[in-house]
Design a protein around this motif. Structure first.
Motif: not given
Length: 344
Positions: A191-210, A250-259
């Motif tokens: 059950x850790x798969x969707x929790x861990x990998x989804x948060x990493x992938x969403x954070x990294x995706x927003x980081x790519x946009x940034x 800058x604003x998108x990186x603010x979201x990326x860092x905690x996620x």
């Protein structure tokens, strides 16, 4: 666990259809980009002519003792008079292409999301078990975030710069990285798969946009508005102002860092459960931590007095490069506990 081949095939079909739609949207965005050159040149020529006329009137007024203003000399008027009707027609024409681009992007995003969902139904698990599914999810998140931001801000000139790398990533994902839907290895059946990998992938995706917006910011800083020179100056002409691009990065990186940070911490908890240790300096763990530190360094530099935003932006661009390196080379070449790309 059996695989639903019908849903898996539907996922592949919708993903490839979204890919084709993004290509068409890319072509339309390039037409819009090209039309903006003429609109910008026409507006700038008109503004320059108005400034010349105003300076000429001031000179004439001073020469006449300031008693009255007379018309500017004919030599100071533009060779081609500004035609507001033609200008409005050009703007309306460009907006039509922008609207068609935005509509196609949303259609592609819808199919992209369907591809993710049907992949999960096809594999009968959360669709983040290998590199193909990871890139499938990341590109979908990137397009959702980018489409929402661009439509809200009406920055349609950013689309060619965003769609080009997305099309390349989706092409590689559907060819080089493609893997048929199948059950995951026992280590990922948690059950850790969707929790861990989804948060990493969403954070990294927003980081790519940034990171992409930081790249465009650096280009705009190199080629300021009204001072564009050469080939790269022509490319940068329709882009938004440097300050606007920097603020969005800058604003998108603010979201990326905690996620992204939460994803790393959840991964450490999962590692403690699965491997009896929270951290082992595995290649994937190490590069992910380096990426998170780079995002933190970017935000710190961006908010620190004395640091120029351009210097801070280079840190964000470097974080973008490390993210791509981690997603491709580390996943496919370096062997480790996180070697679940399915290509090894």
């Amino acid at each position: 666990m059996l695989v639903n081949s019908t849903m898996a095939d539907l996922s592949d079909l919708t993903f490839r259809t979204a890919f084709v739609i993004y290509i068409v949207a890319m072509l339309m965005s390039c037409i819009y980009y090209g039309r903006m050159f003429g609109i910008i040149d026409m507006r700038r020529a008109h503004e320059a002519a108005q400034k010349r006329a105003a300076r000429a009137e001031q000179k004439v007024a001073v020469a006449g003792g300031g008693s009255e203003l007379v018309d500017a000399p004919a030599a100071d008027t533009p060779e081609t008079p500004f035609d507001p009707v033609e200008y409005d027609n050009r703007v309306r024409g460009a907006r039509k292409w922008a609207g068609m681009t935005q509509s196609l992007v949303w259609l592609g995003v819808l199919l992209h999301i369907v591809a993710v969902v049907t992949r999960g139904f096809g594999a009968k698990r959360f669709p983040l078990g290998n590199l193909y599914e990871y890139i499938l999810m990341m590109t979908a998140v990137i397009m959702v975030v980018a489409a929402a931001v661009i439509q809200r801000k009406k920055w349609y000139s950013v689309y060619p710069w965003l769609l080009a790398p997305m099309i390349v990533a989706m092409y590689l994902n559907s060819t080089v990285f493609h893997i048929k839907a199948a059950p995951v290895v026992p280590a990922l059946q948690s059950y850790w798969l969707p929790v861990h990998v989804s948060s990493v992938s969403i954070g990294a995706s927003i980081g790519i946009v940034s990171g992409i917006f930081s790249l465009l910011y650096l280009l705009r800083m190199w080629q300021p508005r009204g001072e564009e020179r050469g080939f790269f100056g022509a490319l940068a002409k329709p882009l938004p102002a440097a300050k606007t691009l920097d603020q969005l990065a800058y604003k998108t990186a603010i979201i990326t860092l905690p996620l992204f940070g939460i994803g790393i911490m959840l991964g450490a908890i999962w590692a403690e459960v699965a491997w009896s240790r929270p951290w082992g300096w595995d290649a994937k763990e190490t590069v992910s931590l380096i990426t998170w530190v780079l995002y933190a360094a970017y935000l710190h530099a961006r908010a620190t007095a004395g640091w120029k935003n351009a210097k801070a932006a280079w840190i964000n661009v470097f974080a973008l490069g490390v993210t791509i390196f981690n997603m491709t080379y580390v996943n496919t070449v370096i062997a480790g506990l996180h070697s679940y790309a399915g290509l090894n």
